[in-house]
Structure formats: C-alpha cells, structure tokens
Design an enzyme around this catalytic site. Structure first.
Site, PDB file in Angstrom:
ATOM      1  N   ASN A 237       0.846  -1.199   0.000  1.00 44.84           N
ATOM      2  CA  ASN A 237       0.000   0.000   0.000  1.00 44.84           C
ATOM      3  C   ASN A 237       0.878   1.244   0.000  1.00 44.84           C
ATOM      4  O   ASN A 237       2.104   1.151   0.012  1.00 44.84           O
ATOM      5  CB  ASN A 237      -0.970  -0.031   1.194  1.00 44.84           C
ATOM      6  CG  ASN A 237      -0.224  -0.081   2.504  1.00 44.84           C
ATOM      7  OD1 ASN A 237       0.492   0.853   2.848  1.00 44.84           O
ATOM      8  ND2 ASN A 237      -0.380  -1.171   3.241  1.00 44.84           N
ATOM      9  N   ALA A 301       1.353   1.394  11.656  1.00 45.08           N
ATOM     10  CA  ALA A 301       1.576   0.725  10.369  1.00 45.08           C
ATOM     11  C   ALA A 301       0.277   0.492   9.614  1.00 45.08           C
ATOM     12  O   ALA A 301      -0.774   0.247  10.207  1.00 45.08           O
ATOM     13  CB  ALA A 301       2.271  -0.619  10.613  1.00 45.08           C
ATOM     14  N   ASP A 305      -4.167  -6.187   4.892  1.00 47.45           N
ATOM     15  CA  ASP A 305      -5.221  -6.994   5.497  1.00 47.45           C
ATOM     16  C   ASP A 305      -5.127  -8.458   5.089  1.00 47.45           C
ATOM     17  O   ASP A 305      -5.538  -9.338   5.819  1.00 47.45           O
ATOM     18  CB  ASP A 305      -6.592  -6.430   5.094  1.00 47.45           C
ATOM     19  CG  ASP A 305      -6.839  -5.080   5.759  1.00 47.45           C
ATOM     20  OD1 ASP A 305      -6.503  -4.960   6.954  1.00 47.45           O
ATOM     21  OD2 ASP A 305      -7.317  -4.140   5.087  1.00 47.45           O
ATOM     22  N   LYS A 315       9.001 -17.357 -10.007  1.00 50.89           N
ATOM     23  CA  LYS A 315       8.273 -16.255 -10.655  1.00 50.89           C
ATOM     24  C   LYS A 315       7.173 -16.812 -11.569  1.00 50.89           C
ATOM     25  O   LYS A 315       7.430 -17.710 -12.375  1.00 50.89           O
ATOM     26  CB  LYS A 315       9.267 -15.430 -11.475  1.00 50.89           C
ATOM     27  CG  LYS A 315       8.655 -14.199 -12.062  1.00 50.89           C
ATOM     28  CD  LYS A 315       9.674 -13.399 -12.847  1.00 50.89           C
ATOM     29  CE  LYS A 315       8.953 -12.320 -13.627  1.00 50.89           C
ATOM     30  NZ  LYS A 315       9.793 -11.717 -14.643  1.00 50.89           N
ATOM     31  N   PRO A 332      -3.281 -11.574  10.648  1.00 51.73           N
ATOM     32  CA  PRO A 332      -3.693 -11.316  12.034  1.00 51.73           C
ATOM     33  C   PRO A 332      -3.771  -9.816  12.276  1.00 51.73           C
ATOM     34  O   PRO A 332      -3.003  -9.051  11.678  1.00 51.73           O
ATOM     35  CB  PRO A 332      -2.560 -11.931  12.863  1.00 51.73           C
ATOM     36  CG  PRO A 332      -1.400 -12.020  11.929  1.00 51.73           C
ATOM     37  CD  PRO A 332      -1.957 -12.173  10.545  1.00 51.73           C
ATOM     38  N   ILE A 334      -2.742  -7.120  14.445  1.00 51.85           N
ATOM     39  CA  ILE A 334      -1.718  -6.982  15.490  1.00 51.85           C
ATOM     40  C   ILE A 334      -2.246  -6.132  16.644  1.00 51.85           C
ATOM     41  O   ILE A 334      -2.071  -6.456  17.819  1.00 51.85           O
ATOM     42  CB  ILE A 334      -0.425  -6.370  14.891  1.00 51.85           C
ATOM     43  CG1 ILE A 334       0.057  -7.232  13.720  1.00 51.85           C
ATOM     44  CG2 ILE A 334       0.669  -6.237  15.948  1.00 51.85           C
ATOM     45  CD1 ILE A 334       1.131  -6.596  12.857  1.00 51.85           C
TER      46      ILE A 334
HETATM   47  O1  C5P Z   1      -8.664  -2.271  10.578  1.00 47.66           O
HETATM   48  P1  C5P Z   1      -7.771  -1.171  10.150  1.00 47.66           P
HETATM   49  O2  C5P Z   1      -6.662  -1.617   9.209  1.00 47.66           O
HETATM   50  O3  C5P Z   1      -8.450   0.064   9.659  1.00 47.66           O
HETATM   51  O4  C5P Z   1      -7.055  -0.723  11.519  1.00 47.66           O
HETATM   52  C1  C5P Z   1      -6.014   0.169  11.563  1.00 47.66           C
HETATM   53  C2  C5P Z   1      -5.268   0.023  12.844  1.00 47.66           C
HETATM   54  O5  C5P Z   1      -5.065  -1.339  13.183  1.00 47.66           O
HETATM   55  C3  C5P Z   1      -3.881   0.605  12.780  1.00 47.66           C
HETATM   56  O6  C5P Z   1      -3.485   1.007  14.063  1.00 47.66           O
HETATM   57  C4  C5P Z   1      -3.055  -0.572  12.300  1.00 47.66           C
HETATM   58  O7  C5P Z   1      -1.671  -0.414  12.613  1.00 47.66           O
HETATM   59  C5  C5P Z   1      -3.697  -1.699  13.032  1.00 47.66           C
HETATM   60  N1  C5P Z   1      -3.666  -2.984  12.334  1.00 47.66           N
HETATM   61  C6  C5P Z   1      -2.887  -4.014  12.832  1.00 47.66           C
HETATM   62  N2  C5P Z   1      -2.894  -5.230  12.198  1.00 47.66           N
HETATM   63  C7  C5P Z   1      -3.643  -5.437  11.102  1.00 47.66           C
HETATM   64  C8  C5P Z   1      -4.431  -4.388  10.584  1.00 47.66           C
HETATM   65  C9  C5P Z   1      -4.409  -3.186  11.223  1.00 47.66           C
HETATM   66  O8  C5P Z   1      -2.196  -3.815  13.830  1.00 47.66           O
HETATM   67  N3  C5P Z   1      -3.610  -6.596  10.510  1.00 47.66           N
END
Ligand code: C5P
Length: 423
Positions: A237, A301, A305, A315, A332, A334
């Site tokens: 991203n 961060a 997703d 490749k 997951p 985090i």
């Molecule tokens: O669900 P969303 O991505 O909008 O949530 C954003 C928040 O959750 C941010 O603080 C991001 O660092 C954290 N996050 C995470 N692990 C993920 C997705 C988002 O820690 N897999």
C-alpha cells in the site's frame, strides 16, 4: 539564573568538518557554550583558529599539551559538558569508539566521559554501508551512544547515497531536543523561507518535564507491509511510514526507550530509536511480540489486510492467459491481538485511515479493536505519503480534532498527550 548548557564538540577528519563552523554558530545562537576538540585529521579540513574564533574558547588538539594537564585535564574537559557531540564522526573515529581505543585526545575523552554522547556520522556511501561500519554503529547504539543517521544525497566524492552529514540546523535541533531546549527549524532553508516557526521560544517540553518518558518503553509500528505473491511481486500500500517515524522521533526526544518495527520504507532511523525492519504482517506481528513488554504501543503501520496463501516459489510466467486467481488469507490484526494480550501495554493506540464519517468510523474501530485511543486520519486528500496530516483523536472521553499539521508536529502533540495520560 540557570547555567547555559555546555557542548563539547569533537570534530573528526572528513570534508564535512567544514559544517562544524556553522554548527558552532548555531550552538552559540541557542545560548549554549561550546568547546572544540579537533582530531589531527580534522585539522586538515578546518583550522583551530577558525574554531577558536567562533566558539570563543580555546581549541584542543593534543593529549600531550602540558598546559592542558595542569589547567584543563582531559577528564575535566569531558566532564564539564552537558553533551558530547562528535560531528562529523568519521568511519575511523566510530571504529575507535566502538573498540574502546584511546590513542589521541578525542578518543581518550570519549572513553573517559560519563556524559551522553551523540555521534553524527559522515562518510562515503560504501564506507557507511560496509559491514564493519554497520557492526560498529550497532555496537555504539548498544553502548548508549546516540547516532544521528546521515542523509542521502550527492557526496563530495562525486558519488550518491547515504553518508552525507545532515545540515547543521538539523544537528542543532537534535542537540536542543536532547538537552530539552527550544527547537530550531529542521531545514537548511533560512527562517525567512520557512515562515514563522510555531515552536520558536517554546521548550520542546516544559523544563520540569525534562525527558518525561524516561524509563518508559514505547513500541511503534510504521510503514506498509509487503505480502509476496511470488519472488518478485507483492501486495502493498501507499504508506510512507513518515507519521510513525515522526512519532518514534518525538517519543525518543521525550526520553523514552523506543522500539520501531518498520515495514519497507525509505526513511532514516530517528536518533536514539531501536529499529527492527520487517516485510510481512506475520513478521511484524512476531517483532511486536518479541519487543514486549511495553508501557505504550502505537500501531501506526498500514498492515496489509490479506496475504497470498498460494505464494509461488518461482516467478509466475506469462502464458497468454490470466494466471490462477490469487487466494487470499486474512492477516492477524496486530493491534487487536495486543488489546487481548496478557502483556497488554498500559496505553494502546491505533490509527485509522478514513475517507468519510471519520469520527464515527473511528469510534466503531476503537470498540472493535479494544484499544484506548484511535488516531483517525482523513486520507481523502494527499495524506498518504504526504508531509501533513489532519487527525481526530477518539478516546472513551470524547473526540478531539487537530487541524492540518506537519506530521512531526502531529507526532509531538500526540507524545505530549501520552505524557499527560501516563504521568
Ligand atoms: O482495521 P484497520 O486496518 O483500519 O485498523 C487500523 C489500525 O489497526 C492501525 O493502528 C493498524 O496499525 C492496526 N492494524 C494491525 N494489524 C492489522 C491491521 C491493522 O495492527 N492486521
């Protein structure tokens, strides 16, 4: 009246030594005093006379001056300082520091001092990238030396890369923040081109709160993650990591022990920050787990997703038809994982990138993730990768809206709010 802060400036032998003159001028302008020590090779680039005139103090070059031993022993020279700054710190000087070698006045002082030392390396890109320098830097960080990383750019030797000494204004900003003194603009531009500095005349933190996060561990994630599809392609991203890095810098300025778990970004590590580089969400999760316990965790961060669960070992070749569809597995969360962790940080902060109904969506996220605050940014404009940010802070107590601000300023306000919350 409080005594002015005193800097011992050690100048190594590199072309960047000429920038020391400007640094001395800025130190004096900030109301501090400075005494210079010049290495033998440093004296090939700048003269003791210039430095003495600018610093209004005698310049020391040799260990063997009888006058020094009677009037100003080398131990005293280092002990009288509030901060020892090595600028420029050459590869050779850093190697000697890392090895505890004391074979001239500069290195003897560095071994004898019990004062905080900040080193500002400057050298050719290949020397900076060399395994020996990397090893020495990591040793010096472990020894508690603050390393202000060099910048990327054109070098005096005609090459391009990392190794250039930051501009004296940036070095001065770092010195001022380490000493809890007023900030100066972080830019090579004259003040007239920068516009008014909103922080001018204000201490970074109130003087009685000098290093208010001392003894606290702040864990930060920043940047994007990269989820491989095959050895050359990945899902990613637009996150630049700038906001997370600015928060890490502000937390370190406030005295915290900072662990910054960074996805792939092109940013220098802020001074005094312990950085762990990762690529994927799973690696980020493992690095966060390994960094626990933490008093405060700020998850900035933009974690991907999903990851490809049928990642190709080789490749994927073009065959004139669409390849097999990607199978995606959810990564997951985090942040949500930390909220339920048996070592949950005392203050857990999440970020949210929203394009509409910002506060409303952020409040839903606060409950869903189980964190204490959500910093929601409006990414409908050029926020991702840009220099500014406009945020809503959503907590159990209510919402705050911060007008559009440069990311370092958002970072410092957030750290100030954290200080108020945990003190
Ligand atoms: O669900 P969303 O991505 O909008 O949530 C954003 C928040 O959750 C941010 O603080 C991001 O660092 C954290 N996050 C995470 N692990 C993920 C997705 C988002 O820690 N897999």
């Amino acid at each position: 009246m409080t005594k002015p802060k005193h800097i011992l400036l050690i100048i190594g032998g590199g072309i960047a030594a000429y920038k020391a003159s400007e640094l001395i001028r800025l130190i004096k302008k900030a109301g501090m005093t400075v005494r210079c020590v010049l290495t033998e090779s440093g004296a090939q680039f700048v003269t003791p006379m210039t430095l003495a005139a600018l610093s209004e103090n005698e310049v020391h070059t040799t260990l063997w001056s009888l006058k020094d031993e009677t009037e100003m022993g080398h131990i005293q020279l280092s002990r009288e300082a509030d901060l020892v700054v090595v600028c420029p710190a050459t590869a050779n000087l850093l190697a000697k520091m890392a090895g505890g070698i004391a074979d001239d006045l500069a290195t003897t002082l560095l071994l004898a001092t019990d004062t905080q030392v900040m080193a500002v390396p400057a050298m050719n890109v290949r020397m900076w990238d060399h395994a020996a320098t990397r090893r020495n830097i990591s040793q010096l960080k472990n020894d508690g030396i603050i390393i202000m990383p060099p910048e990327e750019g054109d070098m005096a030797c005609g090459e391009f890369g990392s190794g250039r000494l930051p501009e004296p204004e940036a070095v001065m900003t770092e010195i001022a923040s380490l000493l809890g003194s007023p900030f100066l603009p972080v830019s090579g531009l004259p003040q007239s081109e920068l516009g008014p500095n909103p922080l001018e005349g204000q201490p970074a933190f109130a003087p009685d709160q000098h290093r208010p996060l001392h003894g606290k561990h702040v864990l930060i994630t920043a940047g994007p993650t990269r989820e491989p599809i095959d050895p050359v392609r990945y899902i990613a991203n637009r996150s630049s990591g700038r906001q997370g890095f600015a928060i890490a810098a502000a937390a370190a300025e406030a005295g915290a022990q900072v662990t910054l778990v960074a996805g792939p970004v092109h940013l220098a590590t802020p001074a005094g920050v312990m950085r762990v580089d990762v690529e994927t969400a799973l690696e980020m999760e493992a690095a966060v787990e390994a960094a626990l316990p933490a008093n405060v965790a700020i998850m900035v961060a933009a974690v991907a997703d999903w990851r490809a669960d049928n990642r190709a070992e080789q490749k994927i070749k073009k065959k004139g038809e669409a390849p097999a569809p990607l199978k995606l597995t959810e990564n997951p969360d985090i942040l949500a994982g930390l909220a339920k962790h048996d070592r949950r940080p005392d203050l857990l902060i999440g970020f949210a990138a929203e394009t509409e109904k910002i506060a409303e969506h952020a409040r839903t996220k606060l409950a869903k993730k189980g964190c204490d605050w959500i910093v929601a940014n409006d990414v409908s404009g050029d926020v991702m990768g840009g220099a500014d940010n406009s945020v809503h802070i959503v907590t159990a107590e209510g919402n705050e809206i911060w007008e559009r601000l440069p990311k370092p300023e958002v970072a410092r306000r957030l750290v100030q709010k954290i200080i108020e919350e945990i003190s």
